[in-house]
Design a protein around this motif. Structure first.
Motif, mmCIF file in Angstrom:
data_model
loop_
_atom_site.group_PDB
_atom_site.id
_atom_site.type_symbol
_atom_site.label_atom_id
_atom_site.label_comp_id
_atom_site.label_asym_id
_atom_site.label_seq_id
_atom_site.Cartn_x
_atom_site.Cartn_y
_atom_site.Cartn_z
ATOM 1 N N ALA A 37 0.845 -1.198 0.000
ATOM 2 C CA ALA A 37 0.000 0.000 0.000
ATOM 3 C C ALA A 37 0.876 1.241 0.000
ATOM 4 O O ALA A 37 1.892 1.290 0.673
ATOM 5 N N CYS A 258 1.035 -3.079 8.496
ATOM 6 C CA CYS A 258 0.534 -4.311 7.866
ATOM 7 C C CYS A 258 0.224 -3.974 6.409
ATOM 8 O O CYS A 258 -0.742 -3.252 6.164
ATOM 9 N N ARG A 259 1.030 -4.446 5.485
ATOM 10 C CA ARG A 259 0.946 -4.054 4.086
ATOM 11 C C ARG A 259 0.914 -5.274 3.163
ATOM 12 O O ARG A 259 1.794 -5.415 2.316
ATOM 13 N N PRO A 260 -0.074 -6.122 3.124
ATOM 14 C CA PRO A 260 -1.253 -6.125 3.992
ATOM 15 C C PRO A 260 -1.067 -7.014 5.220
ATOM 16 O O PRO A 260 -1.883 -7.003 6.134
ATOM 17 N N ASP A 261 0.016 -7.804 5.236
ATOM 18 C CA ASP A 261 0.233 -8.735 6.339
ATOM 19 C C ASP A 261 1.330 -8.242 7.275
ATOM 20 O O ASP A 261 2.078 -7.321 6.963
#
Length: 315
Positions: A37, A258-261
């Protein structure tokens, strides 16, 4: 200081007793992760959006091939780890992804490989490439050491910008023959550089066998003196340090959320002999404490099959 001397002594023994050709696993089964992100503020923390404190194919030919040296007959050592041992270690991570590689420097043997070609965001592990580039350009060794030992993001960003940002990754990947290491999509997000456990084994072997001796000394001294807390207050002794106990170690850790995790990586050398790289991602609902405990348990299980070699204890 004693820990640093023990690490360096172990590395010297490993270099004298092993072949020195760089190893890159030609198998490539890409396991892409979603794009990171974008951050709206380039000056923002490039590595983590978590709170500062935490609870406890054929590879391309390198354009600048590293130098090689003498080859010796490998000495006896641990056999490659049995599938059952590797699977038992991997079972410590629940609901996450793992890329794992273990390499014996003394016997020049890959002891374990599970998901070693899976692609992960490097997070702070990319600071190894930033350090190599900075030292090559003549930047301050003290600045590089601080960046590595305290995992200092401000220093990393400064050196990243001075070296041309993403071009650092491209240059070093070509030089070292890192087949699956690529720059971040957003130039200022150095932590979103992509790599694999296999490429990180290659990187560490380059540092040991082909990097300028002075540069390697700066880097490994910093890694063997990694601080308990990073510059952002994050606990750095998860994984290899906590699992190794009194065994000598030198590490570069990585984390972000978290990016994503949630990403958590432990990489380095134990006993001056065993290269261990474990890259992991966890669902964002997994707490830091749980992710750290799982990763430390994984490395602890691996080390049960890697006997100490009398390189000395960490004090």
């Amino acid at each position: 200081m004693r820990r640093t001397l023990l690490i360096v002594a172990g590395i010297v023994v490993g270099v004298l007793l092993t072949g020195v050709g760089l190893w890159v696993d030609p198998a490539h089964t890409a396991d892409p992760t979603p794009a990171a992100a974008a951050q709206t503020d380039p000056a923002a923390h490039p590595k983590s959006t978590a709170p500062a404190a935490a609870p406890s194919g054929t590879p391309p030919a390198p354009s600048e091939p590293p130098a090689t040296s003498r080859t010796t007959v490998p000495t006896p050592g641990p056999a490659p780890l049995a599938d059952r041992a590797v699977h038992g270690a991997l079972g410590a991570v629940v609901g996450g992804r793992v890329g794992l590689a273990v390499y014996d420097l003394r016997t020049d043997t890959l002891l374990a490989d599970s998901g070693a070609q899976r692609v992960f965001p490097t997070e702070s592990v990319v600071k190894l490439l930033i350090a190599l580039d900075a030292l090559d350009r003549g930047d301050s060794a003290d600045l590089v050491a601080e960046m590595l030992s305290r995992s200092d993001d401000r220093t990393a960003t400064r050196l990243w910008d001075l070296g041309g940002g993403p071009r650092i990754v491209s240059r070093m990947a070509r030089r070292l023959g890192l087949a699956h290491t690529t720059p971040p999509r957003l130039g200022y997000m150095w932590g979103d550089t992509r790599t694999t456990a296999s490429d990180l084994i290659t990187l560490y072997r380059y540092l040991l066998h082909a990097a300028p001796a002075g540069d390697a000394d700066v880097i490994f001294t910093a890694l063997s003196n990694a601080t308990r807390l990073g510059a952002d207050g994050f606990y750095q002794y998860f994984g290899i340090p906590d699992a190794a106990g009194d065994r000598a170690w030198a590490v570069k850790q990585g984390w972000a959320c978290c990016r994503p995790d949630r990403a958590l990586h432990t990489t380095g050398i134990v006993d001056g002999r065993y290269l261990i790289v474990v890259l992991t991602t966890h669902p964002p609902q997994t707490s830091w404490a749980t992710a750290e405990r799982q990763l430390t348990t994984l490395v602890t299980r691996l080390l049960r099959h890697l006997p100490p070699i009398g390189a000395g204890a960490r004090k």
